[in-house]
Design a protein around this motif. Sequence first.
Motif, PDB file in Angstrom:
ATOM      1  N   SER A 140      54.536  25.620  37.254  1.00 33.25           N
ATOM      2  CA  SER A 140      54.668  25.214  35.850  1.00 33.25           C
ATOM      3  C   SER A 140      54.922  26.413  34.945  1.00 33.25           C
ATOM      4  O   SER A 140      54.779  27.570  35.361  1.00 33.25           O
ATOM      5  CB  SER A 140      53.391  24.486  35.398  1.00 33.25           C
ATOM      6  N   ASP A 141      55.278  26.111  33.714  1.00 35.86           N
ATOM      7  CA  ASP A 141      55.469  27.119  32.663  1.00 35.86           C
ATOM      8  C   ASP A 141      56.569  28.133  32.982  1.00 35.86           C
ATOM      9  O   ASP A 141      56.583  29.234  32.440  1.00 35.86           O
ATOM     10  CB  ASP A 141      54.163  27.870  32.379  1.00 35.86           C
ATOM     11  N   ASN A 142      57.465  27.779  33.920  1.00 33.39           N
ATOM     12  CA  ASN A 142      58.611  28.627  34.240  1.00 33.39           C
ATOM     13  C   ASN A 142      58.211  30.031  34.686  1.00 33.39           C
ATOM     14  O   ASN A 142      58.928  31.011  34.445  1.00 33.39           O
ATOM     15  CB  ASN A 142      59.557  28.731  33.037  1.00 33.39           C
ATOM     16  N   LYS A 143      57.034  30.148  35.321  1.00 31.63           N
ATOM     17  CA  LYS A 143      56.621  31.455  35.833  1.00 31.63           C
ATOM     18  C   LYS A 143      55.791  31.272  37.098  1.00 31.63           C
ATOM     19  O   LYS A 143      55.149  30.233  37.295  1.00 31.63           O
ATOM     20  CB  LYS A 143      55.830  32.239  34.785  1.00 31.63           C
ATOM     21  N   LEU A 144      55.838  32.276  37.942  1.00 32.53           N
ATOM     22  CA  LEU A 144      55.055  32.298  39.175  1.00 32.53           C
ATOM     23  C   LEU A 144      53.946  33.330  38.989  1.00 32.53           C
ATOM     24  O   LEU A 144      54.207  34.526  38.888  1.00 32.53           O
ATOM     25  CB  LEU A 144      55.958  32.676  40.357  1.00 32.53           C
ATOM     26  N   ARG A 145      52.708  32.859  38.939  1.00 28.92           N
ATOM     27  CA  ARG A 145      51.558  33.740  38.704  1.00 28.92           C
ATOM     28  C   ARG A 145      51.129  34.357  40.042  1.00 28.92           C
ATOM     29  O   ARG A 145      50.715  33.649  40.948  1.00 28.92           O
ATOM     30  CB  ARG A 145      50.419  32.963  38.074  1.00 28.92           C
ATOM     31  N   ILE A 146      51.226  35.681  40.118  1.00 29.73           N
ATOM     32  CA  ILE A 146      50.998  36.387  41.377  1.00 29.73           C
ATOM     33  C   ILE A 146      49.836  37.355  41.232  1.00 29.73           C
ATOM     34  O   ILE A 146      49.883  38.285  40.416  1.00 29.73           O
ATOM     35  CB  ILE A 146      52.260  37.151  41.807  1.00 29.73           C
ATOM     36  N   ARG A 158      58.972  39.129  44.189  1.00 28.89           N
ATOM     37  CA  ARG A 158      60.134  38.926  43.316  1.00 28.89           C
ATOM     38  C   ARG A 158      61.175  38.030  43.982  1.00 28.89           C
ATOM     39  O   ARG A 158      61.846  37.239  43.313  1.00 28.89           O
ATOM     40  CB  ARG A 158      60.739  40.273  42.941  1.00 28.89           C
ATOM     41  N   GLY A 159      61.294  38.122  45.303  1.00 32.37           N
ATOM     42  CA  GLY A 159      62.251  37.279  46.012  1.00 32.37           C
ATOM     43  C   GLY A 159      61.870  35.810  45.959  1.00 32.37           C
ATOM     44  O   GLY A 159      62.728  34.937  45.743  1.00 32.37           O
ATOM     45  N   ILE A 160      60.588  35.512  46.152  1.00 27.81           N
ATOM     46  CA  ILE A 160      60.124  34.122  46.079  1.00 27.81           C
ATOM     47  C   ILE A 160      60.339  33.567  44.675  1.00 27.81           C
ATOM     48  O   ILE A 160      60.830  32.444  44.499  1.00 27.81           O
ATOM     49  CB  ILE A 160      58.641  34.031  46.489  1.00 27.81           C
ATOM     50  N   ALA A 161      59.982  34.353  43.659  1.00 26.47           N
ATOM     51  CA  ALA A 161      60.155  33.903  42.277  1.00 26.47           C
ATOM     52  C   ALA A 161      61.625  33.640  41.971  1.00 26.47           C
ATOM     53  O   ALA A 161      61.970  32.638  41.321  1.00 26.47           O
ATOM     54  CB  ALA A 161      59.580  34.943  41.309  1.00 26.47           C
ATOM     55  N   ALA A 162      62.514  34.534  42.441  1.00 26.78           N
ATOM     56  CA  ALA A 162      63.944  34.368  42.175  1.00 26.78           C
ATOM     57  C   ALA A 162      64.474  33.082  42.797  1.00 26.78           C
ATOM     58  O   ALA A 162      65.266  32.358  42.178  1.00 26.78           O
ATOM     59  CB  ALA A 162      64.716  35.576  42.698  1.00 26.78           C
ATOM     60  N   GLU A 163      64.042  32.768  44.024  1.00 27.62           N
ATOM     61  CA  GLU A 163      64.522  31.550  44.683  1.00 27.62           C
ATOM     62  C   GLU A 163      63.959  30.291  44.025  1.00 27.62           C
ATOM     63  O   GLU A 163      64.571  29.225  44.097  1.00 27.62           O
ATOM     64  CB  GLU A 163      64.158  31.582  46.167  1.00 27.62           C
ATOM     65  N   LEU A 164      62.813  30.413  43.378  1.00 31.19           N
ATOM     66  CA  LEU A 164      62.259  29.286  42.621  1.00 31.19           C
ATOM     67  C   LEU A 164      62.908  29.161  41.248  1.00 31.19           C
ATOM     68  O   LEU A 164      62.734  28.146  40.567  1.00 31.19           O
ATOM     69  CB  LEU A 164      60.746  29.459  42.448  1.00 31.19           C
ATOM     70  N   GLY A 165      63.639  30.206  40.832  1.00 31.30           N
ATOM     71  CA  GLY A 165      64.277  30.192  39.524  1.00 31.30           C
ATOM     72  C   GLY A 165      63.309  30.403  38.381  1.00 31.30           C
ATOM     73  O   GLY A 165      63.531  29.918  37.267  1.00 31.30           O
ATOM     74  N   VAL A 166      62.222  31.161  38.651  1.00 27.35           N
ATOM     75  CA  VAL A 166      61.217  31.423  37.624  1.00 27.35           C
ATOM     76  C   VAL A 166      60.942  32.922  37.562  1.00 27.35           C
ATOM     77  O   VAL A 166      61.375  33.694  38.414  1.00 27.35           O
ATOM     78  CB  VAL A 166      59.908  30.652  37.902  1.00 27.35           C
ATOM     79  N   GLU A 167      60.189  33.322  36.555  1.00 29.92           N
ATOM     80  CA  GLU A 167      59.837  34.728  36.387  1.00 29.92           C
ATOM     81  C   GLU A 167      58.518  35.035  37.088  1.00 29.92           C
ATOM     82  O   GLU A 167      57.579  34.248  37.015  1.00 29.92           O
ATOM     83  CB  GLU A 167      59.712  35.079  34.903  1.00 29.92           C
ATOM     84  N   PRO A 168      58.406  36.187  37.781  1.00 29.61           N
ATOM     85  CA  PRO A 168      57.111  36.577  38.347  1.00 29.61           C
ATOM     86  C   PRO A 168      56.202  37.139  37.265  1.00 29.61           C
ATOM     87  O   PRO A 168      56.637  37.931  36.424  1.00 29.61           O
ATOM     88  CB  PRO A 168      57.497  37.657  39.366  1.00 29.61           C
ATOM     89  N   ALA A 169      54.955  36.726  37.265  1.00 28.98           N
ATOM     90  CA  ALA A 169      53.961  37.243  36.319  1.00 28.98           C
ATOM     91  C   ALA A 169      52.817  37.819  37.131  1.00 28.98           C
ATOM     92  O   ALA A 169      52.047  37.074  37.754  1.00 28.98           O
ATOM     93  CB  ALA A 169      53.466  36.134  35.395  1.00 28.98           C
ATOM     94  N   PHE A 170      52.706  39.151  37.165  1.00 27.81           N
ATOM     95  CA  PHE A 170      51.732  39.813  38.025  1.00 27.81           C
ATOM     96  C   PHE A 170      50.385  39.966  37.323  1.00 27.81           C
ATOM     97  O   PHE A 170      50.311  40.394  36.171  1.00 27.81           O
ATOM     98  CB  PHE A 170      52.249  41.188  38.448  1.00 27.81           C
TER      99      PHE A 170
END
Length: 279
Positions: free
Chosen positions: A40-46, A73-85
């Motif tokens: 959700s929220d167009n981001k991947l919380r890592i 970063r690769g997983i986030a890119a394939e999901l089409g979202v931004e990584p948030a560390f």
Amino acid sequence: MPLTRRTLFAAGGGGLLIAQAQVVAAQGQQTQNPAKPIVSDNKLRIAMPAFASDPFFPADGSGDKGVDMDLARGIAAELGVEPAFDRSALTFDAMVQKLTSGEADLAIGKLSRTLRRGRSILYSRPYAMLHQGLLANRVNLARIAQGKPPEQIIRDFSGNLGVIEGSSFATYAATTFPHAQIRRFAGWNTVVDAIRNGGIDLAYRDDFEIKKLMVDDPSMTVVARSITLTDKVDTIAVGISPDNPHLAAFVDLYLDLAKGQQVLNTDEIIARYRQGSKA
């Protein structure tokens, strides 16, 4: 009665109209209820540890290179979202807690798979497989062995064994070395210092970190030796929120398709570390 080819013809045009209406209704329902996004929220919380562990991940703010940084970063890119560390976790177990509390979607940071952690989170398949290892103080080990090969005394070891608090090896220790006196330290540097000054007999970690130590500080070979437990493996994987099995399946798919099912071993990671050290 279920609709079949025979009942449709028996019913004449009316039956065909009913079937068409059902198809249209189903299509409309799919349009009204689109597939739920994986995150959700167009981001991947890592979640990633606050400390550095080259070549997996650097210290926070010191760059974006590393095995785990590339993976995240690769997983986030394939999901089409931004990584948030989130780099606030002070231990590996603290990363796992970020998943169980709902604060993170993934935990990527040289995270070992353990049965205890597996009770509360999901895991991807391994992307690295290391052996477990020991770093031994040479003088203490010779005193304990009394002329016997070290391999003979390791399994029944009853001396002081150092581990990092909140690591998988703090969990493994009680089972692998049931007679040892377990001493827990805040970080790897303090464990190494205790080996160097003879405060503990053995340190327990994966063989990569022990070999990396010898690369960084060749003088350690004077006071310590490494022992690889070839029958004990440490599998490294992505931790995933227990509430998101779809994301867990996607990460496995990413590892299969984008990474070609590659599972890194100690020698490959050491080679990457040496290359990075020269850069």
